[in-house]
Scaffold this motif. Structure first.
Motif, short mmCIF file in Angstrom:
data_model
loop_
_atom_site.label_atom_id
_atom_site.label_comp_id
_atom_site.label_asym_id
_atom_site.label_seq_id
_atom_site.Cartn_x
_atom_site.Cartn_y
_atom_site.Cartn_z
N ARG A 1 39.35 34.52 25.35
CA ARG A 1 38.99 33.99 26.68
C ARG A 1 37.53 34.28 26.99
NH1 ARG A 1 38.24 36.57 31.07
NH2 ARG A 1 39.48 38.41 30.55
N LYS A 2 37.10 35.49 26.73
CA LYS A 2 35.70 35.86 27.00
C LYS A 2 34.75 35.06 26.10
CE LYS A 2 37.06 40.42 28.53
NZ LYS A 2 37.21 41.83 28.12
N ASP A 3 35.13 34.87 24.84
CA ASP A 3 34.30 34.06 23.93
C ASP A 3 34.14 32.64 24.48
OD1 ASP A 3 34.10 36.22 22.21
OD2 ASP A 3 35.43 35.37 20.68
N ALA A 4 35.20 32.14 25.14
CA ALA A 4 35.18 30.80 25.73
C ALA A 4 34.47 30.79 27.08
CB ALA A 4 36.60 30.27 25.88
N LYS A 5 33.99 31.96 27.50
CA LYS A 5 33.29 32.12 28.78
C LYS A 5 34.14 31.69 29.98
CE LYS A 5 28.71 32.01 26.75
NZ LYS A 5 29.03 33.03 25.86
N LEU A 6 35.41 32.08 29.92
CA LEU A 6 36.35 31.81 31.01
C LEU A 6 36.75 33.11 31.68
CD1 LEU A 6 38.81 29.34 29.22
CD2 LEU A 6 36.96 28.75 30.80
N THR A 7 37.01 33.04 32.97
CA THR A 7 37.59 34.18 33.67
C THR A 7 39.11 34.07 33.56
OG1 THR A 7 37.80 33.00 35.77
CG2 THR A 7 35.69 34.15 35.35
N GLN A 8 39.79 35.14 33.94
CA GLN A 8 41.26 35.08 33.97
C GLN A 8 41.71 33.98 34.93
OE1 GLN A 8 42.53 39.05 35.00
NE2 GLN A 8 42.66 39.66 32.85
N PHE A 9 41.01 33.83 36.03
CA PHE A 9 41.34 32.79 37.00
C PHE A 9 41.17 31.40 36.37
CE2 PHE A 9 40.32 29.84 40.45
CZ PHE A 9 41.41 30.03 41.27
N ASP A 10 40.07 31.19 35.62
CA ASP A 10 39.84 29.90 34.96
C ASP A 10 40.98 29.57 34.00
OD1 ASP A 10 37.29 29.64 36.16
OD2 ASP A 10 36.28 30.58 34.44
N LEU A 11 41.36 30.54 33.17
CA LEU A 11 42.43 30.31 32.20
C LEU A 11 43.74 30.01 32.92
CD1 LEU A 11 43.38 30.16 29.28
CD2 LEU A 11 43.69 32.65 29.33
N ALA A 12 44.00 30.74 33.98
CA ALA A 12 45.23 30.50 34.76
C ALA A 12 45.24 29.09 35.32
CB ALA A 12 45.33 31.53 35.89
N GLU A 13 44.13 28.66 35.90
CA GLU A 13 44.06 27.31 36.46
C GLU A 13 44.27 26.23 35.39
OE1 GLU A 13 40.57 26.37 38.73
OE2 GLU A 13 41.72 26.68 40.57
N ARG A 14 43.65 26.41 34.24
CA ARG A 14 43.73 25.40 33.18
C ARG A 14 45.12 25.30 32.56
NH1 ARG A 14 38.41 25.16 29.48
NH2 ARG A 14 36.85 25.05 31.13
N THR A 15 45.87 26.39 32.61
CA THR A 15 47.18 26.42 31.96
C THR A 15 48.35 26.27 32.92
OG1 THR A 15 47.24 28.83 32.12
CG2 THR A 15 46.38 27.90 30.06
N GLY A 16 48.09 26.42 34.21
CA GLY A 16 49.17 26.40 35.18
C GLY A 16 49.90 27.73 35.28
N LEU A 17 49.37 28.75 34.62
CA LEU A 17 49.94 30.10 34.72
C LEU A 17 49.33 30.79 35.93
CD1 LEU A 17 49.51 31.16 30.96
CD2 LEU A 17 51.61 30.34 32.06
N SER A 18 49.96 31.82 36.40
CA SER A 18 49.35 32.60 37.49
C SER A 18 48.33 33.56 36.89
CB SER A 18 50.42 33.39 38.25
OG SER A 18 50.96 34.40 37.43
N ARG A 19 47.37 33.98 37.71
CA ARG A 19 46.38 34.93 37.22
C ARG A 19 47.05 36.25 36.84
NH1 ARG A 19 44.01 38.89 37.55
NH2 ARG A 19 43.35 39.90 39.41
N SER A 20 48.10 36.61 37.56
CA SER A 20 48.79 37.86 37.22
C SER A 20 49.49 37.75 35.86
CB SER A 20 49.78 38.26 38.31
OG SER A 20 50.82 37.31 38.44
N THR A 21 49.96 36.56 35.50
CA THR A 21 50.56 36.37 34.17
C THR A 21 49.50 36.54 33.09
OG1 THR A 21 52.32 34.94 35.00
CG2 THR A 21 51.79 34.76 32.66
N VAL A 22 48.32 35.94 33.31
CA VAL A 22 47.22 36.09 32.35
C VAL A 22 46.84 37.57 32.25
CG1 VAL A 22 44.80 35.53 31.86
CG2 VAL A 22 46.36 33.75 32.71
N GLN A 23 46.77 38.24 33.37
CA GLN A 23 46.43 39.66 33.38
C GLN A 23 47.47 40.48 32.60
OE1 GLN A 23 46.31 41.41 37.32
NE2 GLN A 23 44.70 42.82 36.69
#
Length: 80
Positions: free
Chosen positions: A20-42
Motif C-alpha cells: 500500500r505504501k509503495d502504491a502511495k495510498l493511505t489506509q483510507f484510500d485503500l478502503a475507499e477503492r475496495t469498499g472495505l472499512s478503514r478499520s478492516t484495512v487496519q
C-alpha cells in the motif's frame, strides 16, 4: 515491482502495508477503492483476523495475487 513472502498473519499484514505504501495510498484510500472499512484495512495490516475475501480484495487492488506453494520450495518470480 517487488514481491513479498508471508508465513504468518503478521507477515501478510506487513506485506499488504508495504505494498500500500509503495502504491502511495493511505489506509483510507485503500478502503475507499475496495469498499472495505478503514478499520478492516487496519486490522489486515496489523495481522488480525479479517475475511479471506477482504484480504484478496486488498491484494487485487494493490496489483497482487496470492499463490500457494509448499514451504521450503524454491520459487522464481518474474514479471510477464
Amino acid at each position: 515491482m517487488r514481491w513479498f513472502r508471508a508465513r504468518s498473519r503478521r507477515d501478510f499484514g506487513g506485506a499488504v502495508a508495504d505494498a500500500r505504501k509503495d502504491a502511495k495510498l493511505t489506509q483510507f484510500d485503500l478502503a475507499e477503492r475496495t469498499g472495505l472499512s478503514r478499520s478492516t484495512v487496519q486490522r489486515l495490516e496489523g495481522g488480525e483476523d479479517v475475511s479471506l475475501e477482504a484480504a484478496l480484495t486488498a491484494l487485487a487492488e494493490l496489483g497482487f495475487e496470492a499463490i500457494i506453494v509448499p514451504r521450503r520450495s524454491r520459487v522464481q518470480v518474474s514479471e510477464q
